[in-house]
Design a protein around this motif. Sequence first.
Motif, short mmCIF file in Angstrom:
data_model
loop_
_atom_site.label_atom_id
_atom_site.label_comp_id
_atom_site.label_asym_id
_atom_site.label_seq_id
_atom_site.Cartn_x
_atom_site.Cartn_y
_atom_site.Cartn_z
N GLN A 1 0.84 -1.21 0.00
CA GLN A 1 0.00 0.00 0.00
C GLN A 1 0.87 1.25 0.00
O GLN A 1 0.57 2.24 -0.69
CB GLN A 1 -0.93 -0.01 1.22
CG GLN A 1 -1.89 1.18 1.29
CD GLN A 1 -2.80 1.26 0.08
OE1 GLN A 1 -3.47 0.29 -0.26
NE2 GLN A 1 -2.81 2.40 -0.59
N GLU A 2 1.95 1.23 0.76
CA GLU A 2 2.87 2.36 0.77
C GLU A 2 3.48 2.57 -0.62
O GLU A 2 3.64 3.72 -1.07
CB GLU A 2 3.99 2.12 1.80
CG GLU A 2 3.53 2.19 3.24
CD GLU A 2 4.67 1.92 4.22
OE1 GLU A 2 5.84 1.88 3.78
OE2 GLU A 2 4.39 1.77 5.42
N GLN B 1 2.14 1.74 -3.55
CA GLN B 1 1.14 2.28 -4.47
C GLN B 1 0.87 3.75 -4.21
O GLN B 1 0.71 4.54 -5.15
CB GLN B 1 -0.16 1.47 -4.34
CG GLN B 1 -0.03 0.02 -4.78
CD GLN B 1 0.49 -0.11 -6.20
OE1 GLN B 1 0.08 0.62 -7.11
NE2 GLN B 1 1.43 -1.04 -6.41
N THR B 2 0.84 4.13 -2.93
CA THR B 2 0.66 5.55 -2.59
C THR B 2 1.84 6.38 -3.08
O THR B 2 1.67 7.49 -3.60
CB THR B 2 0.51 5.70 -1.07
OG1 THR B 2 -0.62 4.96 -0.62
CG2 THR B 2 0.34 7.17 -0.69
N ILE C 1 1.54 7.06 -6.81
CA ILE C 1 0.55 8.10 -7.08
C ILE C 1 1.10 9.49 -6.76
O ILE C 1 0.90 10.45 -7.50
CB ILE C 1 -0.74 7.84 -6.28
CG1 ILE C 1 -1.41 6.54 -6.76
CG2 ILE C 1 -1.70 9.02 -6.38
CD1 ILE C 1 -2.57 6.08 -5.91
N GLU C 2 1.84 9.59 -5.66
CA GLU C 2 2.37 10.88 -5.21
C GLU C 2 3.74 11.19 -5.80
O GLU C 2 4.34 12.22 -5.47
CB GLU C 2 2.46 10.88 -3.68
CG GLU C 2 1.10 10.74 -2.98
CD GLU C 2 1.22 10.67 -1.47
OE1 GLU C 2 2.37 10.54 -0.98
OE2 GLU C 2 0.18 10.71 -0.80
N ASN D 1 6.55 9.84 -5.12
CA ASN D 1 7.48 9.90 -3.99
C ASN D 1 8.48 8.76 -4.12
O ASN D 1 8.27 7.66 -3.60
CB ASN D 1 6.71 9.80 -2.68
CG ASN D 1 7.59 10.01 -1.45
OD1 ASN D 1 8.81 9.89 -1.52
ND2 ASN D 1 6.99 10.32 -0.33
#
Length: 312
Positions: free
Chosen positions: A118-119, A121-122, A125-126, A128
């Motif tokens: 999940q980290e 995938q986030t 998106i960001e 990062n």
Amino acid sequence: MSELDRYLQAATRDNTRRSYRAAIEHFEVTWGGFLPATGDSVARYLVAHAGVLSINTLKLRLSALAQWHNSQGFADPTKAPVVRKVFKGIRALHPAQEKQAEPLQLQHLEQVIAGLEQEAQTAIIENNRPALLRARRDSALILLGFWRGFRSDELCNLQIEHVQAIAGTGITLFLPRSKGDRENLGKTYQTPALQRLCPVQAYIAWITEAALVRGPVFRGIDRWGHLSEEGLHANSVIPLLRQALERSGIAAEHYTSHSLRRGFASWAHQSGWDLKSLMSYVGWKDIKSAMRYIETSPFLGMTRLVEKPLEP
């Protein structure tokens, strides 16, 4: 350094040398002992720290003193009868239960890997990149550490040149040296690709994202996403694991890098592996070492992850 000194130094592992230097400094500087020591002074040193230092720490201090005297050509004072009797008395009067790391249960392995995904995938998106790299690295390290039963030093010593990973098939890892390889012969380890929680897929994802082609597999990552040229230090694996667990909602204070090894050993034991196969797969040479890692209580929510059992 002469060629003789270089080979003598190579015969002792870096961690052992550091531990021995610290032990000698503690005896000579902190406690105020004199070198070369006598059996009586070593016995007094043990008495001064009985009940304060653990039995294992005292054993390491004796080993360091013995090594120093032997290397300098002096008689070994730790072999004196008075030292042996004092140490036996300390063990009798200050028994201590050996502390063991909490085994990483399969359900928690699933939880932390899901959290890291999940980290990742986030982070995508960001945009990062540092967060994405850390998530990929930590997933690969945790899954390889669990399914291969590796210690932290083995994970940190892995070199890309010594790893062959084939997606959907398996991974082969060669370690030129490790704590259990006293003769420095090196050993090759293998593990298959899994349907879920796959170490092969995680390794490939990390290496691809980090664009690594040689050198240490697992490295430090700075705040800007730059990778260190050096491999992670073994001591950094515990905070890395605990932080990943805590971010996934798992209380992590009782987990250490040995939790991966104990977790796998317990999973294999509960899955019906015989002790001989488990010892061969992990690399244990005596039964006592294996039994210390096996958790007898059953895991909750255990499921079959592969079509056939892992082959030792």
